[in-house]
Scaffold this active site. Structure first.
Site, mmCIF file in Angstrom:
data_model
loop_
_atom_site.group_PDB
_atom_site.id
_atom_site.type_symbol
_atom_site.label_atom_id
_atom_site.label_comp_id
_atom_site.label_asym_id
_atom_site.label_seq_id
_atom_site.Cartn_x
_atom_site.Cartn_y
_atom_site.Cartn_z
ATOM 1 N N PHE A 135 12.632 1.027 -0.241
ATOM 2 C CA PHE A 135 11.475 0.207 -0.614
ATOM 3 C C PHE A 135 10.230 1.050 -0.417
ATOM 4 O O PHE A 135 9.994 1.572 0.674
ATOM 5 C CB PHE A 135 11.390 -1.065 0.239
ATOM 6 C CG PHE A 135 10.268 -1.965 -0.195
ATOM 7 C CD1 PHE A 135 10.448 -2.847 -1.262
ATOM 8 C CD2 PHE A 135 9.035 -1.919 0.417
ATOM 9 C CE1 PHE A 135 9.404 -3.663 -1.695
ATOM 10 C CE2 PHE A 135 7.985 -2.732 -0.008
ATOM 11 C CZ PHE A 135 8.172 -3.605 -1.075
ATOM 12 N N ASP A 221 8.553 8.635 3.703
ATOM 13 C CA ASP A 221 7.790 7.386 3.730
ATOM 14 C C ASP A 221 7.978 6.781 5.121
ATOM 15 O O ASP A 221 8.995 6.146 5.405
ATOM 16 C CB ASP A 221 8.309 6.453 2.622
ATOM 17 C CG ASP A 221 7.620 5.091 2.651
ATOM 18 O OD1 ASP A 221 6.920 4.792 3.640
ATOM 19 O OD2 ASP A 221 7.794 4.321 1.688
ATOM 20 N N LYS A 250 0.975 0.277 7.589
ATOM 21 C CA LYS A 250 1.383 -0.750 8.562
ATOM 22 C C LYS A 250 0.780 -0.590 9.954
ATOM 23 O O LYS A 250 -0.315 -1.060 10.221
ATOM 24 C CB LYS A 250 2.912 -0.792 8.635
ATOM 25 C CG LYS A 250 3.539 -1.416 7.375
ATOM 26 C CD LYS A 250 4.982 -1.771 7.599
ATOM 27 C CE LYS A 250 5.662 -2.341 6.382
ATOM 28 N NZ LYS A 250 5.323 -3.718 6.095
HETATM 29 C C1 PLP Z 1 8.779 1.953 3.791
HETATM 30 C C2 PLP Z 1 7.707 1.185 3.103
HETATM 31 N N1 PLP Z 1 6.983 1.784 2.147
HETATM 32 C C3 PLP Z 1 5.993 1.137 1.510
HETATM 33 C C4 PLP Z 1 5.694 -0.179 1.784
HETATM 34 C C5 PLP Z 1 4.584 -0.881 1.057
HETATM 35 O O1 PLP Z 1 3.524 -1.114 1.929
HETATM 36 P P1 PLP Z 1 2.385 -2.185 1.544
HETATM 37 O O2 PLP Z 1 3.012 -3.526 1.568
HETATM 38 O O3 PLP Z 1 1.341 -1.977 2.615
HETATM 39 O O4 PLP Z 1 1.881 -1.800 0.191
HETATM 40 C C6 PLP Z 1 6.443 -0.851 2.764
HETATM 41 C C7 PLP Z 1 6.195 -2.277 3.050
HETATM 42 O O5 PLP Z 1 6.997 -2.977 3.577
HETATM 43 C C8 PLP Z 1 7.475 -0.148 3.445
HETATM 44 O O6 PLP Z 1 8.215 -0.744 4.373
#
Ligand code: PLP
Length: 400
Positions: A135, A221, A250
């Site tokens: 994700f 990520d 986050k």
């Molecule tokens: C690993 C990862 N990347 C990207 C995102 C996207 O972040 P945002 O919701 O702040 O756009 C998330 C959100 O849960 C995530 O867990």
């Protein structure tokens, strides 16, 4: 009394089935609803409130900064963003930073950076390999990067340039790599939204070696795993590798929206005009980020997450002995999942809520726990007591 939930139904696009509770206050690991009911919060704004709600250091920093300077454009130098950049760089393996406002923006920017690198150094290569089950956010391009078809289906046709390869399988990454076409591999060290899926011990090292061999970039990520959640400041430290690019969001700002792309000098190829953001790295968000990160580093909060996380997982294993329908307990630090042999996660979430505990429904058959990194064993015991009672009540309603 105002019926806030009714008003929400009237005015909001329905992008989420909300839990029927209206939260009005938070302090530490606890939140309160509009009727004054208290909950222990093991969701933490989806792994955002690393220091708990309204931590005094963050409140003080944000209040002070709000009186001084909230926003300028990035046309000008501002001090909070430079201080935060220095703190991040001094405490990571990377050399340069770009600030944005969310996780999706950070991963999207990281892919743009990798594409620039591909154009300049890899004969125009532009494809990014990501993992199935991953994700990476909700923008159109990050929807394509995300390796889960349920996110793709509503938006097909999706932007091109992404290949979703099987997770935890180095051969799948090798097979997906094409010279002159592939510019990067982008992975979460542990897949969060996809199920708290842990890689085999040597997988990330093998991917790093493959990237070195082929000259393509490794993007990690760390939006969910970074800033102490897994028990080290960054997850890559636990796998003995260093990424070329890393994304954060986050837990960085304690709830004040901020995202970041960090890159090695080699991968930092943007030139003026190629990327930007109006709000990214504004003084207010960076003051929150600095206060959060400084507190985490100075008080070794990542180590607390490691120890308390181990205690939590051990206790969940004991719960597994008690409830036959628990099939798996997995995680690292304070990113933990509990899986069932049937789809009882929604009823478990409700049963916990009724007893004063917020937990996340990860999948129909799995729960996820992402409490503040500052909790101690006492809060874990309290949460487990509630979970035990909640699962007992769920058990009485399921077929044995
Ligand atoms: C690993 C990862 N990347 C990207 C995102 C996207 O972040 P945002 O919701 O702040 O756009 C998330 C959100 O849960 C995530 O867990």
């Amino acid at each position: 009394m105002t019926n806030w939930q009714e008003l929400e139904h009237k005015y909001f696009m329905r992008t989420v089935d909300r839990t029927p509770v209206t939260l009005v206050k938070g302090q530490g690991a606890r939140v309160w609803d509009e009727d004054g009911r208290e909950y222990l919060d093991f969701v933490s704004g989806w792994a955002v409130n690393s220091l708990g709600h309204c931590h005094p250091s963050v409140v003080e920093a944000v209040t002070e900064q709000a009186h001084i300077l909230i926003q300028t454009s990035n046309q000008y130098y501002t001090i909070p963003q430079i201080r935060l950049a220095e703190l991040l760089i001094h405490n990571s393996c990377l050399d340069k930073v770009f600030f944005c406002n969310s996780g999706a923006e950070a991963t999207e920017g990281a892919v743009k950076l990798a594409r620039r690198y591909g154009k300049l150094h890899l004969n125009g290569a532009h494809e990014v390999i990501t993992a199935m089950g991953s994700f990476h956010g909700r923008t159109l391009a990050m929807t394509a990067a995300t390796g889960q078809s349920k996110f793709h289906q509503p938006y097909i046709p999706l932007p091109g340039g992404f290949i979703n390869a099987e997770y935890n399988n180095i051969e799948a990454i090798k097979a997906a790599t094409t010279t002159g076409q592939t510019c990067a591999v982008m992975l979460e060290p542990i897949q969060g939204e996809g199920g708290v899926n842990l890689p085999d011990d040597n997988y990330l090292a093998a991917v790093r070696a493959w990237c070195d061999q082929t000259g393509i970039l490794l993007i990690l990520d760390e939006i969910q795993t970074g800033i102490g959640r897994l028990g080290t400041l960054f997850a890559y430290e636990q796998y003995n590798i260093e990424p070329d690019i890393m994304t954060l969001a986050k837990g960085l700002g304690s709830g004040v929206p901020i995202g970041a792309i960090l890159a090695s000098d080699k991968a930092s190829v943007f030139v003026p005009g190629e990327h930007g953001s109006t709000f990214g790295g504004n003084p207010l968000a960076c003051a929150a980020g600095y206060a959060t990160l400084e507190f985490i580093i100075d008080n070794n909060i990542a180590e607390n997450a490691r120890k308390v996380g181990q205690y939590f997982i051990t206790k969940l294993e004991s719960l597994r002995q008690k409830f036959q329908f628990i099939t798996d307990v997995r995680g690292r630090g304070l990113l933990v999942a509990l899986e069932f042999d049937r789809d009882i996660a929604p009823s478990a979430v409700t049963a916990c809520l009724d007893r004063g505990l917020l937990v996340n429904r990860l999948k129909p058959n799995a729960l996820r726990f992402m409490p503040p990194l500052t909790i101690g064993n006492a809060e874990v015991d309290e949460a487990l007591g509630i979970l035990d009672k909640a699962l007992t009540s769920v058990e009485s309603t399921v077929d044995k």
